[in-house]
Motif scaffolding. Structure first.
Motif, short mmCIF file in Angstrom:
data_model
loop_
_atom_site.label_atom_id
_atom_site.label_comp_id
_atom_site.label_asym_id
_atom_site.label_seq_id
_atom_site.Cartn_x
_atom_site.Cartn_y
_atom_site.Cartn_z
N GLY A 165 22.57 50.62 -31.13
CA GLY A 165 21.28 50.00 -30.88
C GLY A 165 21.24 49.03 -29.72
N THR A 166 22.39 48.70 -29.15
CA THR A 166 22.41 47.79 -28.01
C THR A 166 21.99 48.52 -26.73
N TRP A 167 21.55 47.76 -25.76
CA TRP A 167 21.08 48.32 -24.50
C TRP A 167 22.02 47.92 -23.37
N ALA A 168 22.28 48.86 -22.47
CA ALA A 168 23.13 48.59 -21.31
C ALA A 168 22.40 49.04 -20.05
N GLU A 169 22.58 48.30 -18.98
CA GLU A 169 21.93 48.63 -17.73
C GLU A 169 22.69 49.75 -17.00
N THR A 170 21.94 50.61 -16.33
CA THR A 170 22.54 51.70 -15.57
C THR A 170 21.71 51.95 -14.31
N ARG A 171 22.37 52.19 -13.21
CA ARG A 171 21.67 52.42 -11.95
C ARG A 171 21.14 53.85 -11.90
N THR A 172 20.00 54.00 -11.21
CA THR A 172 19.39 55.33 -11.09
C THR A 172 18.63 55.43 -9.78
N ASP A 173 18.38 56.65 -9.34
CA ASP A 173 17.58 56.88 -8.14
C ASP A 173 16.10 56.71 -8.46
N LEU A 174 15.32 56.47 -7.42
CA LEU A 174 13.87 56.44 -7.51
C LEU A 174 13.29 57.55 -6.65
N ILE A 175 12.34 58.28 -7.19
CA ILE A 175 11.59 59.26 -6.42
C ILE A 175 10.31 58.58 -5.92
N VAL A 176 10.05 58.69 -4.63
CA VAL A 176 8.86 58.08 -4.03
C VAL A 176 7.77 59.14 -3.91
N TRP A 177 6.59 58.81 -4.42
CA TRP A 177 5.42 59.69 -4.36
C TRP A 177 4.31 58.97 -3.61
N SER A 178 3.43 59.73 -2.98
CA SER A 178 2.28 59.12 -2.32
C SER A 178 1.03 59.95 -2.57
N LEU A 179 -0.10 59.25 -2.55
CA LEU A 179 -1.41 59.87 -2.67
C LEU A 179 -2.29 59.30 -1.57
N LEU A 180 -2.93 60.16 -0.80
CA LEU A 180 -3.85 59.77 0.25
C LEU A 180 -5.26 60.21 -0.12
N PRO A 181 -6.28 59.65 0.50
CA PRO A 181 -7.66 60.04 0.13
C PRO A 181 -7.89 61.54 0.16
N GLU A 182 -7.35 62.23 1.16
CA GLU A 182 -7.57 63.67 1.27
C GLU A 182 -6.87 64.46 0.16
N ASP A 183 -5.87 63.85 -0.49
CA ASP A 183 -5.17 64.53 -1.58
C ASP A 183 -6.01 64.61 -2.85
#
Length: 211
Positions: free
Chosen positions: A173-191
């Motif tokens: 039940g304990t929590w441990a920190e772990t590193r992870t990648d981030l995916i970058v997403w974008s939305l523009l007005p035309e999308d």
């Protein structure tokens, strides 16, 4: 030049996105203690009533008044029950761009609430606030959040390697920190053209969306 968002409420067919108030504190506390929220966000754990009171009374309002962004409670139109939150942050007023984050309460997942609320905010940003870019960042393992990004028409721009610290729960039940990648997403007005059509035709999608 305007450098703060207005004190606004945004309505959809099923939801009302509005500033937080005292009535949201119990439900917000419960939502933030959910295991998936603990895993993928940097919120304190355990998340106490005092944390929720700080968020509702000071931190959330300061996001808007400081110009950094906007924090809105997402509530059901019919029941007024808190189903999640949408948070604009890291706002750049010169480039008219901002980042969005979102959480859905555990009991409300599978109803498409995250998609509906994020899409409503995107439309408001682009059409009424004249913003030019909305950015999302999702942890590599957070597939539900990635589904939300795809559903509203976001494009994946790349990966920030080892850019986030997630949390994993052990058998005891304990929590441990772990590193992870981030995916970058974008939305523009035309999308939005691509997101509006299918979303309007098929109604509200149903899948386990959160954060």
């Amino acid at each position: 030049m305007t450098t703060t968002f207005p004190d606004v409420s945004i309505s959809t067919e099923r939801l009302v996105l509005r500033p937080y108030d005292d009535t949201d504190i119990p439900a917000h506390t419960e939502m933030m203690n959910d295991e998936l929220v603990v895993a993928w966000t940097s919120a304190p754990h355990p998340y106490t009533t005092a944390h929720a009171e700080e968020w509702v009374h000071r931190a959330a309002p300061a996001e808007r008044t400081s110009g950094r962004g906007l924090a809105l409670a997402v509530t059901e139109f019919l029941t007024q029950r808190l189903v999640g939150t949408v948070h604009l942050r890291h706002t750049d007023w010169r480039t008219r761009s901002t980042e969005i984050a979102y959480i859905t309460a555990s009991w409300a997942r599978g109803e498409g609430y995250a998609t509906e609320s994020v899409l409503a905010v995107a439309r408001w940003l682009f059409r009424e606030q004249r913003f030019e870019r909305l950015e999302l960042r999702t942890a590599a393992g957070n597939t539900a959040s990635q589904q939300v990004a795809q559903k509203i028409g976001c494009l994946s721009e790349g990966v920030l390697r080892s850019a986030w610290i997630a949390r994993a729960q052990a058998e005891d039940g304990t929590w441990a920190e772990t590193r992870t990648d981030l995916i970058v997403w974008s939305l523009l007005p035309e999308d939005l053209e691509g997101a509006d059509g299918p979303y309007a035709r098929t109604g509200h999608p149903s899948y386990p969306d959160w954060n």
